[in-house]
Each structure stands twice: as structure tokens, then as C-alpha cells.
Design an enzyme around this catalytic site. Structure first.
Site, PDB file in Angstrom:
ATOM      1  N   HIS A  64      79.148  60.947  88.482  1.00  0.00           N
ATOM      2  CA  HIS A  64      79.349  60.721  89.918  1.00  0.00           C
ATOM      3  C   HIS A  64      79.729  62.049  90.556  1.00  0.00           C
ATOM      4  O   HIS A  64      80.898  62.326  90.811  1.00  0.00           O
ATOM      5  CB  HIS A  64      80.407  59.643  90.131  1.00  0.00           C
ATOM      6  CG  HIS A  64      79.974  58.288  89.675  1.00  0.00           C
ATOM      7  ND1 HIS A  64      79.398  57.356  90.514  1.00  0.00           N
ATOM      8  CD2 HIS A  64      79.993  57.721  88.441  1.00  0.00           C
ATOM      9  CE1 HIS A  64      79.099  56.273  89.830  1.00  0.00           C
ATOM     10  NE2 HIS A  64      79.445  56.467  88.564  1.00  0.00           N
ATOM     11  N   THR A 100      79.545  51.733  93.115  1.00  0.00           N
ATOM     12  CA  THR A 100      79.948  50.649  94.003  1.00  0.00           C
ATOM     13  C   THR A 100      79.835  51.040  95.468  1.00  0.00           C
ATOM     14  O   THR A 100      79.346  50.279  96.305  1.00  0.00           O
ATOM     15  CB  THR A 100      81.411  50.241  93.707  1.00  0.00           C
ATOM     16  OG1 THR A 100      81.539  49.948  92.318  1.00  0.00           O
ATOM     17  CG2 THR A 100      81.801  49.018  94.508  1.00  0.00           C
ATOM     18  N   ASP A 284      79.877  59.225  82.579  1.00  0.00           N
ATOM     19  CA  ASP A 284      80.388  58.572  83.789  1.00  0.00           C
ATOM     20  C   ASP A 284      81.402  59.484  84.486  1.00  0.00           C
ATOM     21  O   ASP A 284      82.316  59.021  85.172  1.00  0.00           O
ATOM     22  CB  ASP A 284      81.027  57.218  83.479  1.00  0.00           C
ATOM     23  CG  ASP A 284      80.938  56.226  84.646  1.00  0.00           C
ATOM     24  OD1 ASP A 284      80.335  56.579  85.682  1.00  0.00           O
ATOM     25  OD2 ASP A 284      81.488  55.120  84.535  1.00  0.00           O
TER      26      ASP A 284
END
Length: 388
Positions: A64, A100, A284
């Protein structure tokens, strides 16, 4: 400037033995056992690693880069990831994703961050979209993003079997996969759908249905976080025999339950005789690692770190896995899946991305695109807003 690395125990990731590596600009121009005879007037920079292991730069295919999180409001958004957080972990190539929060962070910001990391010396790409349908795109279409926007190589991370997903139907899922696949054909890019897998009881049902009911090649369907729980991992292993690549997450310590660590998952996968070339491991990095109760309330969270990738490599070596066996899920397998033709291997003509490991399998020196970013475990190149 030419750079010469002498007396390296080279892994391609296949073991090449003791070699010398000559680099010119951003490329590898020689690897061999004979020391090249170079004119001193060329100003060659020489590093003698005295038998230490030299491996390809790690490829983190799920990070991310703009920061993840946001599950409990604006203050819970993770900040963007600094350059040295990747390079100190031996990561020389990264693929950014949205999770999200694909609203306040979107494909535009993701592409911009990828370009920023490129300017700072890393190799960076990203996916279009995020958890939800309709996808957040830059051009207005999935195919348009992949075809016209250079850093965009696929779709992801599209949430499946997760209470935060948009609960895609099979038809919706296949339409996204078709667009990604066709755009990949048109461009030579990966053209994959990188699927965030949640803890839902449906597991990989949607992906199996897509394989059963479409002509889209299995490699397009790429589930990640498959080691987050044991039933999901068992399903995922079987999927590799149908041609899918599956992606393990190198969770930080204390965040792998109720699943298993990436190292333990690798060992179980290997022991089961599943296709060695269909397994990848990502970090991640920069992502929020939340846990929820049955009512969907957040109970705890952490942050993903790219440093878990070399930690996983070190753990595997300590478990008596040889480097040439342990490296492909972090290097060549990832390059194959993502069609990064100049990454993931140490060969003449490949990009000058490499890592020197010390005797304890720790990252000592890191070169990205022909430039030293880490020397003796210290970042010598910092991002624009980093400080010593």
C-alpha cells in the site's frame, strides 16, 4: 560509472557459484568466473564481497504505497511508505494497491505515488481499482487504465469473501477479469485480477466458478492473503494445480493467527509437492492489518512491513531451505506472473537490481537500477521527505 562486484556467491536465483558481476548504468553486462580486464581510465567502482551471497532484488507485489487503513475513520489511515522502508528490506521493485479505502485514496494518487518512487530510484507499478465494484479507475475503464497508463499492470486488490467487499457476482467478476486479460494481451502487461481474500466461509468459491465457467486463463485469477486461515490455504494450494498463482502474505509477528506464517506456509506447500513456480510472497507493506469480531467491530490492527520479506527468507534458510529454493517466490516467480521481463533474475541484460546478504542472511547492501541505496545495512539514498 561502471561497477564491478567481485567474488560474489551468485544466485540467479539458481546457484551460479563464485562469480564477478559487471554493471553499466542500470543493466547487468557481465556475470562470470573470470575477472574482466577493465581499463583503469574507465573509473570502475569495485566492491569485493568476499564470497557473500548476491541475490536478485526482491519484488514486493502487494504494498500500500499510498498507505492503507481507514477502517475506523480518517485518523486510522496509514501514511504513505517511504523509499527506504522498501530498500532496507531488499525490495527493489514494488506494486502498489488500494484496499478498503478506494475513495479518499484512488487510482490517481496510486499512479502518482508509483511515479514518485520511480523518481527516487525504485522500480514501481500499481493496479487499478481497489476492494470495491465499480472499480475506481483513472480513464473511466479497466482496459483504458491498463492500456494507456504505463505503471498500471492489472486490477487489485479486489475484495472477495470479505465483509468489506462489494459482494461481486460471478458475472461482475468475470467482466473485470475479461477486461484485465484483454488489456494485458494488448500491452504485454500482466493483466491479472489480484484478489484480496477475506475470512468469509465462501473462500475461493468465486474463483473456482470463474475457472469452471469461462475461457479466461487461470493465471489471470491471483488470490492473495491465502495463508490468513488454514481452510483458505488448503483451497488455494489446490488452485495452483489448475494454473493459478497464489500469494502468501508475510505477516508481521503476532498477526498470522488464525492462519500460518509465510515461512510455514511455504514449507507446507513444498512438502505437498505443489507447483513450485506458482507461489509468490508479498508483504502488504503500508497496509492496515485489522481483526474484527462477529459484529464487524475492529478489535485490533497493525501495519504491514516490507521487512517481513527478508525475515521470511532468513527463516526459510534457518529451516534448511537452500537460497535457490527459497528465492523464487520473492523474485523470479513474481516477475513471471507480472511479466516484468527485466526483473527477478541476475543475468546479462537484466536490470541492475541486487542484494548482498551477510553470513546471517541479513540484507547488507542493496542496489536498485544500478545505484547503491543501502550500504552495510544503512540507507545511503533517502526519499524526498525522509531524514537521517
Amino acid at each position: 560509472m561502471l561497477k564491478l562486484i567481485k567474488n560474489a556467491n551468485v544466485f540467479n536465483p539458481d546457484p551460479l557459484g563464485l562469480c564477478h558481476i559487471l554493471l553499466a548504468g542500470e543493466k547487468i553486462v557481465y556475470i562470470g568466473s573470470d575477472l574482466p580486464d577493465l581499463d583503469s581510465r574507465l573509473g570502475v567502482e569495485i566492491l569485493d564481497v568476499t564470497g557473500e551471497s548476491v541475490i536478485p532484488g526482491l519484488i514486493d507485489a502487494h504494498a500500500h504505497i499510498t498507505g492503507g487503513g481507514g477502517e475506523t475513520g480518517p485518523a486510522s489511515r496509514v501514511p504513505p511508505v517511504f523509499l527506504s522502508e522498501f530498500t532496507l528490506a531488499g525490495v527493489t521493485s514494488v506494486v502498489g494497491v488500494l484496499g478498503t479505502d478506494d475513495l479518499t485514496r484512488n487510482t490517481q494518487t496510486l499512479v502518482t505515488q508509483a511515479y514518485g518512487l520511480r523518481e527516487e530510484g525504485l522500480s514501481a507499478w500499481c493496479h487499478t481499482g481497489g476492494y470495491h465494484l465499480p472499480l475506481t479507475t483513472l480513464t473511466g475503464s479497466t482496459r483504458g487504465d491498463i492500456v494507456f497508463i504505463d505503471p498500471i499492470i492489472g486490477v487489485g486488490e479486489l475484495a472477495v469473501s470479505d465483509h468489506r467487499s462489494s459482494q461481486p457476482t460471478l458475472d461482475e467478476f468475470l467482466r473485470v477479469a475479461s477486461d484485465a486479460y484483454v488489456a494485458g494481451l494488448m500491452t504485454g502487461k500482466a493483466g491479472i485480477v489480484h484478489c484480496h481474500m477475506g475470512d468469509g466461509e465462501r473462500g475461493l468459491t468465486l474463483l473456482r466458478a470463474a475457472l469452471d465457467k469461462s475461457e479466461i486463463p487461470a493465471r489471470v485469477f491471483n488470490p492473495t492473503h491465502v495463508n490468513r486461515n488454514l481452510p483458505l490455504f488448503c483451497e488455494a494450494k489446490d488452485l495452483t494445480r489448475r494454473g493459478c498463482y497464489i500469494d502468501l502474505t508475510a505477516f508481521p509477528e503476532g498477526h498470522s493467527e488464525p492462519g500460518i506464517s509465510a515461512a510455514d506456509a511455504f514449507l507446507e506447500y513444498r512438502a505437498g509437492g505443489f507447483p513450485a513456480d506458482r507461489l509468490t510472497i508479498s508483504s502488504d507493506g503500508g497496509g492496515c492489518l485489522p481483526a474484527f469480531d462477529a459484529e464487524g467491530r475492529l478489535t485490533r490492527f497493525g501495519v504491514g512491513l516490507s521487512g517481513t520479506l527478508p525475515d521470511t527468507l532468513k527463516e526459510l534458510v534457518h529451516q534448511n531451505i537452500t537460497l535457490d529454493e527459497a528465492l523464487p517466490p520473492l523474485t523470479s516467480n513474481v516477475a513471471n506472473l507480472l511479466k516484468l521481463k527485466h526483473k527477478g533474475r541476475l543475468k546479462v541484460g537484466m536490470d541492475a537490481d541486487l542484494v548482498v546478504l551477510d553470513a546471517e542472511t541479513k540484507v547488507r547492501d542493496v542496489m536498485a537500477r544500478g545505484l547503491w541505496h543501502v550500504r552495510d545495512g544503512t540507507a545511503v539514498v533517502l526519499g524526498t521527505y525522509e531524514s537521517n
